[in-house]
Scaffold this active site. Structure first.
Site, PDB file in Angstrom:
ATOM      1  N   ARG A 109     -51.220  18.273   8.311  1.00 21.35           N
ATOM      2  CA  ARG A 109     -50.177  17.739   9.166  1.00 21.35           C
ATOM      3  C   ARG A 109     -48.805  18.318   8.829  1.00 21.35           C
ATOM      4  O   ARG A 109     -48.026  18.685   9.725  1.00 21.35           O
ATOM      5  CB  ARG A 109     -50.133  16.213   9.057  1.00 21.35           C
ATOM      6  CG  ARG A 109     -49.186  15.538  10.035  1.00 21.35           C
ATOM      7  CD  ARG A 109     -49.690  15.642  11.463  1.00 21.35           C
ATOM      8  NE  ARG A 109     -49.182  16.811  12.183  1.00 21.35           N
ATOM      9  CZ  ARG A 109     -49.838  17.412  13.149  1.00 21.35           C
ATOM     10  NH1 ARG A 109     -51.030  17.016  13.528  1.00 21.35           N
ATOM     11  NH2 ARG A 109     -49.323  18.465  13.754  1.00 21.35           N
TER      12      ARG A 109
ATOM     13  N   LYS B 240     -11.584  21.966  16.346  1.00 24.21           N
ATOM     14  CA  LYS B 240     -11.943  21.252  17.571  1.00 24.21           C
ATOM     15  C   LYS B 240     -10.874  20.207  17.885  1.00 24.21           C
ATOM     16  O   LYS B 240      -9.859  20.091  17.184  1.00 24.21           O
ATOM     17  CB  LYS B 240     -13.326  20.624  17.400  1.00 24.21           C
ATOM     18  CG  LYS B 240     -14.411  21.653  17.090  1.00 24.21           C
ATOM     19  CD  LYS B 240     -15.762  21.018  16.916  1.00 24.21           C
ATOM     20  CE  LYS B 240     -16.307  20.536  18.219  1.00 24.21           C
ATOM     21  NZ  LYS B 240     -17.492  21.286  18.674  1.00 24.21           N
TER      22      LYS B 240
ATOM     23  N   GLU C 235     -11.564  25.671  19.659  1.00 25.17           N
ATOM     24  CA  GLU C 235     -12.180  25.173  20.882  1.00 25.17           C
ATOM     25  C   GLU C 235     -11.087  24.706  21.836  1.00 25.17           C
ATOM     26  O   GLU C 235     -10.174  23.970  21.440  1.00 25.17           O
ATOM     27  CB  GLU C 235     -13.125  24.012  20.570  1.00 25.17           C
ATOM     28  CG  GLU C 235     -13.793  23.430  21.800  1.00 25.17           C
ATOM     29  CD  GLU C 235     -14.611  22.192  21.467  1.00 25.17           C
ATOM     30  OE1 GLU C 235     -15.829  22.233  21.638  1.00 25.17           O
ATOM     31  OE2 GLU C 235     -14.008  21.182  21.026  1.00 25.17           O
TER      32      GLU C 235
ATOM     33  N   ASP D 284     -14.882  25.433  26.253  1.00 25.50           N
ATOM     34  CA  ASP D 284     -15.796  24.292  26.356  1.00 25.50           C
ATOM     35  C   ASP D 284     -15.877  23.774  27.789  1.00 25.50           C
ATOM     36  O   ASP D 284     -14.880  23.335  28.366  1.00 25.50           O
ATOM     37  CB  ASP D 284     -15.329  23.172  25.415  1.00 25.50           C
ATOM     38  CG  ASP D 284     -16.282  21.994  25.399  1.00 25.50           C
ATOM     39  OD1 ASP D 284     -17.503  22.232  25.375  1.00 25.50           O
ATOM     40  OD2 ASP D 284     -15.810  20.846  25.428  1.00 25.50           O
TER      41      ASP D 284
ATOM     42  N   LYS E 152     -26.303  21.596  15.252  1.00 25.78           N
ATOM     43  CA  LYS E 152     -27.080  20.435  15.713  1.00 25.78           C
ATOM     44  C   LYS E 152     -28.541  20.622  15.302  1.00 25.78           C
ATOM     45  O   LYS E 152     -29.413  20.891  16.117  1.00 25.78           O
ATOM     46  CB  LYS E 152     -26.931  20.261  17.222  1.00 25.78           C
ATOM     47  CG  LYS E 152     -25.513  19.928  17.636  1.00 25.78           C
ATOM     48  CD  LYS E 152     -25.352  19.862  19.140  1.00 25.78           C
ATOM     49  CE  LYS E 152     -23.908  19.558  19.527  1.00 25.78           C
ATOM     50  NZ  LYS E 152     -23.716  19.538  20.988  1.00 25.78           N
TER      51      LYS E 152
END
Length: 280
Positions: free
Chosen positions: A95, A162, A190, A211, A130
């Site tokens: 597994r 950001k 950004e 963005d 991410k």
């Protein structure tokens, strides 16, 4: 970018095995077996070293023979590999090994689809941070295996200013100026509008992330910047629109879905005992 490719699967095994695989104890300790792994989906094969490491950690005598190459596009039904060795080790590692292989292959497969869509444009498709905690190196490797590229690996190898950084620093100009004092690594800002793009250009970053810009505004941005810095498009990128975005002339397109929206490849492992069922 470079990053550590050391492969340590012990934590994954510990999570699954805990105090011991009690089901595998129904098989005699000396029993030997063979197993075949096939894919039920078309895929890019990725994660062979992680798969091997799982079984190597369980039995030094267990052998894995791969019938396909890492990074190879495969049709559904393809035999991936054959394993031979201790039956308990095969059952215990099954597994964990398949989880790694199906996840990394899924990422590489999606990356290949996106890379194919922008082929010939000169634009590179990037991943993001991410990722699944504990699997970043593996996932970012899978992205490159599929033909896309890595954005920064973590918070240590690049600066990405950001919205919240800008608010805390006071302005784009102040954020960039302070960042330049701290590090000489790639500095990206950004922006969410053409007005913010003007502010960013005045501050002089290495790259600007556009963005959620429309196609028309991406084209305007490319014309305005005229090569003064690199441009990266981000937000709402799909297979259906990435080619059009790449053709605006941006240098990069970053896609969180490469590592975040993972639909595992369907793999199957079938074990066959050497001659007849082992008896205690």
């Amino acid at each position: 970018m470079s990053y550590s490719m050391s492969i340590n699967v012990q934590a994954f095994l510990d999570e699954d095995i805990g105090s011991g695989d009690i089901t595998a104890l129904i098989i005699p300790a000396a029993c030997e077996a063979e197993a075949n792994v096939i894919t039920r989906d078309a895929m890019v094969c990725c994660g062979q070293e992680w798969f091997n490491a799982v079984f190597n950690a369980l039995s030094t005598d267990l052998k894995v023979q791969w019938h396909v190459q890492e990074g190879q596009w495969l049709a559904a039904g393809t035999l991936l590999c054959t394993l031979k060795g201790n039956a308990r080790a095969l059952l215990t590692g099954e597994r964990t090994a398949l989880n790694l292989l199906q996840t990394l292959s899924a990422i590489a497969t999606l990356a290949r689809l996106y890379a194919n869509e922008v082929a010939g444009t000169g634009c590179q498709v990037l991943d993001t941070r991410k990722t699944i905690p504990g699997l970043r190196d593996a996932q970012k490797y899978a992205v490159t295996c599929g033909g896309c590229h890595n954005h920064r690996i973590g918070l240590y190898d690049g600066i990405l200013i950001k919205e919240n950084h800008i608010m805390a620093a006071g302005s784009i100009a102040q954020a960039v100026a302070q960042a330049r004092k701290i590090s000489d690594k790639l500095l990206e800002v950004e922006v969410e509008s053409m007005a913010e793009l003007d502010q960013a250009l005045a501050a002089g970053p290495d790259r600007v992330m556009l963005d959620n810009f429309s196609i028309a505004h991406l084209q305007l941005a490319v014309n305005k910047v005229a090569g003064r810095c690199e441009l990266e498009a981000s937000g709402n990128i799909l297979l259906s629109n990435i080619r059009e975005i790449a053709e605006t002339g941006v240098n990069y397109i970053s896609i969180g879905a490469l590592t975040k929206n993972v639909q595992a490849i369907d793999l199957s492992m079938r074990i066959v005992l050497e001659k007849e069922p082992c008896k205690k």
